[in-house]
Design a protein around this motif. Structure first.
Motif, PDB file in Angstrom:
ATOM      1  N   ARG A 130     -44.346  13.884 -74.730  1.00  0.00           N
ATOM      2  CA  ARG A 130     -45.579  13.632 -73.980  1.00  0.00           C
ATOM      3  C   ARG A 130     -46.631  13.039 -74.914  1.00  0.00           C
ATOM      4  NH1 ARG A 130     -46.865  15.849 -69.051  1.00  0.00           N
ATOM      5  NH2 ARG A 130     -48.669  14.488 -69.361  1.00  0.00           N
ATOM      6  N   PRO A 132     -50.244  11.781 -74.015  1.00  0.00           N
ATOM      7  CA  PRO A 132     -51.245  11.546 -72.966  1.00  0.00           C
ATOM      8  C   PRO A 132     -52.165  10.380 -73.314  1.00  0.00           C
ATOM      9  CG  PRO A 132     -51.795  13.506 -74.234  1.00  0.00           C
ATOM     10  CD  PRO A 132     -50.430  13.080 -74.696  1.00  0.00           C
ATOM     11  N   LEU A 133     -52.657   9.764 -72.267  1.00  0.00           N
ATOM     12  CA  LEU A 133     -53.590   8.647 -72.448  1.00  0.00           C
ATOM     13  C   LEU A 133     -54.946   9.157 -72.939  1.00  0.00           C
ATOM     14  CD1 LEU A 133     -52.855   6.620 -69.182  1.00  0.00           C
ATOM     15  CD2 LEU A 133     -52.019   6.150 -71.485  1.00  0.00           C
ATOM     16  N   ASP A 134     -55.542   8.369 -73.796  1.00  0.00           N
ATOM     17  CA  ASP A 134     -56.890   8.690 -74.295  1.00  0.00           C
ATOM     18  C   ASP A 134     -57.910   8.183 -73.273  1.00  0.00           C
ATOM     19  OD1 ASP A 134     -59.146   9.269 -75.704  1.00  0.00           O
ATOM     20  OD2 ASP A 134     -58.596   8.136 -77.505  1.00  0.00           O
ATOM     21  N   ILE A 135     -58.254   9.029 -72.335  1.00  0.00           N
ATOM     22  CA  ILE A 135     -59.139   8.616 -71.238  1.00  0.00           C
ATOM     23  C   ILE A 135     -60.510   8.213 -71.765  1.00  0.00           C
ATOM     24  CG2 ILE A 135     -60.223   9.365 -69.089  1.00  0.00           C
ATOM     25  CD1 ILE A 135     -57.894  11.233 -68.660  1.00  0.00           C
ATOM     26  N   ASN A 147     -56.194   3.254 -62.957  1.00  0.00           N
ATOM     27  CA  ASN A 147     -56.502   4.680 -62.975  1.00  0.00           C
ATOM     28  C   ASN A 147     -57.964   4.963 -63.290  1.00  0.00           C
ATOM     29  OD1 ASN A 147     -53.805   4.994 -62.505  1.00  0.00           O
ATOM     30  ND2 ASN A 147     -53.478   6.494 -64.143  1.00  0.00           N
ATOM     31  N   ARG A 247     -43.853   9.782 -72.583  1.00  0.00           N
ATOM     32  CA  ARG A 247     -44.447   9.976 -71.261  1.00  0.00           C
ATOM     33  C   ARG A 247     -45.969  10.061 -71.369  1.00  0.00           C
ATOM     34  NH1 ARG A 247     -42.728  14.579 -67.616  1.00  0.00           N
ATOM     35  NH2 ARG A 247     -42.711  15.823 -69.522  1.00  0.00           N
ATOM     36  N   PRO A 248     -46.675   9.005 -71.000  1.00  0.00           N
ATOM     37  CA  PRO A 248     -48.143   9.091 -70.961  1.00  0.00           C
ATOM     38  C   PRO A 248     -48.668   9.824 -69.735  1.00  0.00           C
ATOM     39  CG  PRO A 248     -47.434   6.900 -70.347  1.00  0.00           C
ATOM     40  CD  PRO A 248     -46.197   7.638 -70.741  1.00  0.00           C
ATOM     41  N   ALA A 249     -47.815  10.045 -68.746  1.00  0.00           N
ATOM     42  CA  ALA A 249     -48.187  10.796 -67.549  1.00  0.00           C
ATOM     43  C   ALA A 249     -46.974  11.607 -67.112  1.00  0.00           C
ATOM     44  CB  ALA A 249     -48.657   9.861 -66.432  1.00  0.00           C
ATOM     45  N   ALA A 250     -47.219  12.556 -66.206  1.00  0.00           N
ATOM     46  CA  ALA A 250     -46.140  13.445 -65.786  1.00  0.00           C
ATOM     47  C   ALA A 250     -45.011  12.689 -65.105  1.00  0.00           C
ATOM     48  CB  ALA A 250     -46.692  14.530 -64.859  1.00  0.00           C
TER      49      ALA A 250
END
Length: 357
Positions: A130, A132-135, A147, A247-250
């Motif tokens: 995983r 995750p994206l750096d929002i 998004n 996986r940047p998202a579920a």
């Protein structure tokens, strides 16, 4: 009368006469022989004196032979007895102890022990790393991703494209879609990333995005992810699936390309590439797999990979793509794969120019 009882002559003659008349009468000599024989064979039946005298030597030798035989047989008899005792002891030692039978009521009330099975590994999708994206970084740089601007016309356009594409794929039973453009700069990578993000929001749908543009890889840059993927090594079978995809998202997994590679066409022509792609789709259980390909009319990379996909979504640029370009692409797809549609990017007067630049 007195002379008869005390005189030697008449008495001796009487005794001799008695021995002649009765040979079995007990004389002094016979009494001595009887005493010598009594201790030797008290259990033997008595024989007459004549036979005893004749067989005395034979009996003596027989007794000696019997004693010798008994002496020789004694050790063998002891050995046989000891062996029999050992066999008897070992036989009883090997015999299992009888188990006491339990009543049926106790057996019915006994709970069976649960079987301890080996722990099962999670499925391949859950084993992917995983990232995750750096929002915060995306919002600060105003990244053109659907998004982060859900209420814009561009986000609505990608959601509509997503729905139509999913319906077409489901109707045909297809899962692999290539996204390409006639020439460079038409926004194929921009469209592939936003379409993948839009599909990942569909509940229960798994989407995989593969950066197959070895000429100008751009998926990692668009998602602001570290360009650490080794796509050539993965397609050659040198890198495992769990080590390559992230996986940047579920519901979204991506395969990145770290740097350009001049042998792009040769990589896609390799026979191992097809088997690796098949295994990836099967192992991940992906519902849709998107492949970002290089321009169709500039290199033969896309043509080498067309047999691996079910259809192609062609991205056209309103400022540079011509009808001749589209016709040339259709001729190249003919007999290789299906043209799923043409998506127009940077359309004049549509307000989308600011998101694709």
């Amino acid at each position: 009368m007195k002379d008869m009882m005390t005189g030697a002559g008449p008495l001796d003659s009487f005794t001799q006469k008695l021995e002649r008349d009765d040979p079995f009468a007990m004389t002094q000599q016979g009494f001595k022989r009887f005493r010598r024989r009594k201790g030797r064979d008290t259990l033997e039946p008595e024989h007459d004196g004549a036979l005893t005298e004749q067989g005395e030597s034979v009996s003596q030798s027989g007794l000696n032979n019997d004693a010798t035989a008994r002496d020789m047989a004694a050790p063998a008899a002891k050995a046989m007895s000891r062996l029999a005792q050992e066999n008897e002891g070992s036989r009883f030692a090997r015999r299992p102890k009888p188990q006491q039978s339990q009543p049926l009521e106790e057996l019915a009330n006994t709970d069976p022990k649960p079987q301890q099975l080996p722990a099962t590994l999670p499925e391949m999708w859950e084993r992917l790393q995983r990232v995750p994206l750096d929002i915060r970084a995306h919002k600060a740089s105003r990244s053109p991703l659907v998004n982060f601007f859900r209420n814009s016309p561009t986000a609505n356009a990608f959601d509509l494209l997503r729905t139509r594409l999913l319906h077409s794929l489901k109707a045909q039973g297809w899962k692999r879609v290539a996204i390409a453009s006639p020439t460079a700069g038409c926004g194929a990578t921009f469209s592939a990333v936003n379409l993948a993000l839009s599909m990942a929001r569909v509940p229960g749908t798994r989407t995989v995005l593969m950066d197959m543009n070895f000429r100008r890889p751009g998926v990692a840059s668009a998602l602001k992810l570290p360009p650490s993927g080794d796509m050539p090594g993965f397609l050659a079978g040198a890198v495992t699936l769990a080590d390559h995809l992230v996986r940047p998202a579920a519901s979204l997994a991506v395969g990145l390309t770290a740097a350009p590679d001049r042998n792009a066409a040769e990589i896609l022509h390799d026979g191992r590439c097809a088997s690796v792609i098949d295994d990836m789709v099967l192992s991940t259980g992906a519902d849709v797999t998107l492949f970002d390909l290089p321009p169709v009319l500039e290199h033969d990379d896309a043509a080498a990979f067309l047999p691996q996909v079910d259809g192609v979504l062609l991205i056209a640029d309103g400022t540079r793509t011509t009808a001749a370009h589209l016709v040339a692409c259709e001729k190249m797809f003919d007999g290789q794969t299906q043209l799923l549609g043409v998506s127009l990017n940077r359309a004049r007067g549509s307000g989308l120019l600011q998101y694709s630049q």
